[in-house]
Design a protein around this motif. Structure first.
Motif: not given
Length: 136
Positions: A83-103
């Motif tokens: 859940g923390l991983f999903v929150y970090r990659t999808l639901n942060l306000p504004g633009e997220t700095p994540v561009s590629e998800k790793g394995i």
């Protein structure tokens, strides 16, 4: 006994939460830098607790009910981590700095799957012991 199938599942769950996060990155940032779990204290604590529970459950092979409960707690920890991983990659306000998800983001899912398989095997052993006790 330690040579039961649930011991193999628990060992692989331990590998998923203790060894493989050092190998696989969680995601790649926009600047090309790889983000590992060690860069966040919450991910480090949750993965440490998960690996500790997996190895403790592996070592308490004589107490099947306790093993079952520890595996359930480990599943909950892995769900929180996921859940923390999903929150970090999808639901942060504004633009997220994540561009590629790793394995590395999928390791908790594999760990949960292995823990479910271990719990099924523990339940099967417990049912077998109860059926033999009825015959006495």
């Amino acid at each position: 006994m330690i040579q039961r199938i649930q011991s193999v599942y628990l060992f692989f769950a331990f590998l998923m939460s203790a060894v493989l996060p050092f190998v696989f990155h969680l995601w790649k940032l926009e600047n090309g830098q790889l983000f590992y779990f060690m860069e966040s204290i919450s991910y480090t604590i949750l993965l440490g607790l998960s690996s500790t529970l997996a190895i403790l459950s592996l070592l308490t092979y004589k107490k099947r009910q306790q093993q079952f409960v520890m595996n359930r707690l480990n599943m909950i920890l892995n769900l929180i981590l996921l859940g923390l991983f999903v929150y970090r990659t999808l639901n942060l306000p504004g633009e997220t700095p994540v561009s590629e998800k790793g394995i590395g983001m999928f390791l908790p899912i594999l760990s949960i799957l292995l823990l479910v398989l271990a719990n099924r095997a523990i339940k099967k052993d417990e049912d077998l012991v109860k059926s033999v006790d009825r015959l006495r």
